[in-house]
Design an enzyme around this catalytic site. Structure first.
Site, PDB file in Angstrom:
ATOM      1  N   SER A 194      38.325  36.636  37.842  1.00 28.34           N
ATOM      2  CA  SER A 194      37.589  37.364  36.807  1.00 28.34           C
ATOM      3  C   SER A 194      37.415  38.804  37.241  1.00 28.34           C
ATOM      4  O   SER A 194      37.246  39.094  38.428  1.00 28.34           O
ATOM      5  CB  SER A 194      36.212  36.728  36.570  1.00 28.34           C
ATOM      6  OG  SER A 194      35.527  37.360  35.518  1.00 28.34           O
ATOM      7  N   CYS A 195      37.494  39.735  36.271  1.00 27.43           N
ATOM      8  CA  CYS A 195      37.232  41.144  36.537  1.00 27.43           C
ATOM      9  C   CYS A 195      36.303  41.673  35.449  1.00 27.43           C
ATOM     10  O   CYS A 195      36.103  41.008  34.428  1.00 27.43           O
ATOM     11  CB  CYS A 195      38.530  41.951  36.595  1.00 27.43           C
ATOM     12  SG  CYS A 195      39.420  42.072  35.029  1.00 27.43           S
ATOM     13  N   PRO A 196      35.701  42.845  35.626  1.00 27.19           N
ATOM     14  CA  PRO A 196      34.701  43.325  34.671  1.00 27.19           C
ATOM     15  C   PRO A 196      35.184  43.395  33.235  1.00 27.19           C
ATOM     16  O   PRO A 196      34.448  43.037  32.316  1.00 27.19           O
ATOM     17  CB  PRO A 196      34.341  44.711  35.212  1.00 27.19           C
ATOM     18  CG  PRO A 196      34.552  44.592  36.678  1.00 27.19           C
ATOM     19  CD  PRO A 196      35.758  43.701  36.826  1.00 27.19           C
ATOM     20  N   GLY A 207      38.051  41.860  32.165  1.00 28.65           N
ATOM     21  CA  GLY A 207      38.669  40.587  31.850  1.00 28.65           C
ATOM     22  C   GLY A 207      40.023  40.705  31.182  1.00 28.65           C
ATOM     23  O   GLY A 207      40.360  39.890  30.325  1.00 28.65           O
ATOM     24  N   THR A 217      42.268  40.052  36.050  1.00 26.29           N
ATOM     25  CA  THR A 217      41.965  38.622  35.965  1.00 26.29           C
ATOM     26  C   THR A 217      43.237  37.791  36.043  1.00 26.29           C
ATOM     27  O   THR A 217      43.341  36.835  36.820  1.00 26.29           O
ATOM     28  CB  THR A 217      41.211  38.319  34.661  1.00 26.29           C
ATOM     29  OG1 THR A 217      39.961  39.015  34.668  1.00 26.29           O
ATOM     30  CG2 THR A 217      40.949  36.828  34.517  1.00 26.29           C
TER      31      THR A 217
END
Length: 579
Positions: A124-126, A128, A132
């Protein structure tokens, strides 16, 4: 003997392989050593070594990834040969090169002797979007190369995909969380869990899995704040902020688009009472008084959730609502989120209850005391100074014109290309996104335009100056163009990984120009994502001509810079000196 030849054998071409090749070249350059590097995947051979390069080499270095392609070692018969792993090169390329030059490089290390594992993972990344899924791909390739079974759940911009089933988690030998924001951990109580940012998974998924085997620790068996406390301490302020921003984004997107559509239907004064009852007025109320009202509470609530888990959510959101009512805006929301999160964390450690009453802490005691603490701090201590600071910042930004606006645009535009989705990029993006809540819309336009430039410019460059790019890069240019149109800056990463010292400065120059022009021309944007696909929506972006001029100018600057600094790609006739 003129130098060293190296062969990197990997399962497929990826950022980690490109970075390893570049690391060896740079390490050789530092010591004035000639080196030629061949990259072999199961499908292709990039920069193949000519026979004269092999015969003239003083040392052969074989860099292997488990499950990688055949290095065709027979051609090196009789040549001094050293071996290393991909992870060793990425961690200490000069050291590997030094050992290879002395003929005593360590043999390739075998994976940890734990046999085939069942692994479950979350990426997951900020925002998305790109990191991700790139992290998920890296983990899958790394596990396959080592003979492990893996299932990866991606928590992207459209929610969780390929969700892990309880039976899969129960059967797993190892859990890997590769995320740049906080994720829910209650499912993994009692399992061996390893935490990492997304970048190691993207650059060396196999290495990350080996590290996880050695360093994973058993996760506490409940989702209380006690379980989250040690993790919150390790994560750091930046990750907590990015978690809040990621949960705030859907409110910003929905609210901004609804307001834009309302203006398109009823004009720029559709919010006035004389238009009450019309569709435009109603949509404006939904966007402005619905979605936008929840932006700051969501930001504050999920910052607190990232720090203290679920007990921090109610105090954080409460502080966010208070920040809105006292005029402290997004700055107040950020402050409230950290007060609530760390306040609940402290309360959880300070309050000791019998085991029979422990269940009251996460659902009653911590939310109650946390909300009271956060509210009192906002009203009596930090609320008013934060509101004054926000007013000063807002007034200064709204009053920017000419050179001052262009300077800000140059700064945040350049930041978008520094690491293409990394911390610097995300800092500029978070700055612009949160300003939407204060009705300062120009930085968002500059950030999105600047973020589109790197992949679009590289795609254009592969067509205009194809001789400066490898066949793989020219093919990747098609995908980069689409990613650029969609404001996915990460599409430029493979190009930057191959030649960072020339590509990244070129990208920064073009993105800075795009951001500066956007700010100077007063381009404003209500929607924090979407790229070219939101431009046709009326009033989503003001001054479309200015946006287009900035995008074209930034792209042109980057293409010109690449034409000046990138060298032609050619297969060397002999082992070359690295330049």
């Amino acid at each position: 003997m003129t130098g060293i030849v190296a062969v990197i054998s990997t399962g497929s071409f990826g950022p980690h392989a490109a970075l390893a090749r570049e690391a060896l070249r740079k390490a050789a350059q530092l010591v004035g050593q000639g080196i030629a590097v061949e990259l072999r995947t199961k499908d292709t051979v990039t920069d193949p070594l000519p026979p004269e390069a092999v015969s003239g080499a003083g040392q052969v270095l074989l860099v292997a990834e488990p499950g990688g392609a055949d290095a065709d070692e027979a051609r090196f018969a009789g040549r001094p040969t050293a071996r290393a792993t991909l992870a060793e090169v990425l961690e200490d390329a000069p050291g590997v090169l030094a050992r290879a030059g002395s003929g005593d490089a360590a043999p390739a290390a075998a994976p940890a002797a734990t046999g085939a594992l069942k692994i479950v993972a979350i990426t997951s990344c900020p925002t998305g979007i790109a990191h991700t899924f790139m992290a998920a791909e890296g983990l899958v390739e790394g596990a396959r190369a080592q003979g492990h079974q893996i299932r990866v759940e991606t928590q992207g911009s459209v929610g969780a995909q390929d969700e892990l089933m309880p039976a899969e988690i129960a059967a797993a030998d190892l859990v890997i969380i590769a995320a740049d924001k906080q994720v829910e951990l209650s499912r993994f109580g009692g399992k061996r869990v390893f935490f990492s940012p997304t970048k190691p998974a993207i650059t060396d998924g196999a290495g990350l899995i080996r590290k996880a085997q050695q360093e994973a620790r058993v996760q506490a068996g409940s989702a209380s704040a006690e379980a989250a406390a040690p993790d919150a301490k390790k994560v750091g302020v930046y990750k907590h902020l990015m978690t809040g921003v990621s949960f705030m984004l859907p409110f910003v997107v929905a609210g901004g688009l609804l307001i834009a559509i309302a203006f398109a239907l009823g004009g720029i004064y559709v919010y006035e009472d004389r238009y009450a009852g019309t569709l435009g007025h109603t949509l404006f109320q939904i966007g402005a008084n619905g979605a936008f009202t929840l932006m700051v509470p969501a930001l504050a609530g999920y910052i607190a959730w990232s720090i203290a888990d679920r007990p921090g959510l109610a105090p954080g959101m409460t502080g966010g609502v208070i920040a809105g009512t006292i005029g402290a805006g997004f700055l107040g929301g950020i402050v409230a989120g950290f007060i609530a999160g760390y306040g609940v964390l402290w309360l959880n450690r300070a309050i000791r209850l019998p085991k029979t009453l422990q269940g009251l802490k996460p659902v009653l005691i911590l939310p109650l005391l946390g909300a009271a603490l956060t509210g009192l701090m906002m009203f009596y201590v930090v609320g008013e100074p934060t509101a004054r600071l926000l007013a000063i910042i807002t007034e200064a930004l709204q009053g920017m014109q000419g050179s001052s606006a262009a300077a800000l645009g140059l700064l945040i535009g350049g930041m978008m290309a520094v690491d293409m989705g990394g911390p610097v990029n995300k800092a500029a993006y978070a700055f612009a996104t949160t300003l939407i809540a204060a009705n300062v819309l120009e930085p968002m336009a500059a950030v999105m335009c600047a973020g589109m430039v790197p992949p679009i410019a590289l795609a254009v460059a592969t067509r205009i100056i194809p001789g400066r790019f490898t066949p793989e890069e020219r093919e990747a240019g098609n995908a980069a163009f689409v990613l650029g149109l969609a404001f996915v800056t990460e599409g430029a990463i493979p190009f930057a990984a191959r030649d960072p010292l020339r590509v990244i400065p070129s990208l920064i120059a073009g993105s800075a120009v795009a951001g500066g022009i956007c700010m100077a021309l007063g381009v404003a944007q209500r929607v924090p994502h979407g790229g070219i696909f939101v431009l046709p929506i009326p009033n989503a972006v003001s001054n479309l001509v200015g946006f287009g001029v900035a995008l074209v100018a930034g792209t042109a600057v980057t293409v010109l810079a690449l034409a000046l600094v990138k060298r032609r790609v050619a297969v060397p006739a002999t082992v070359p000196a690295v330049v």
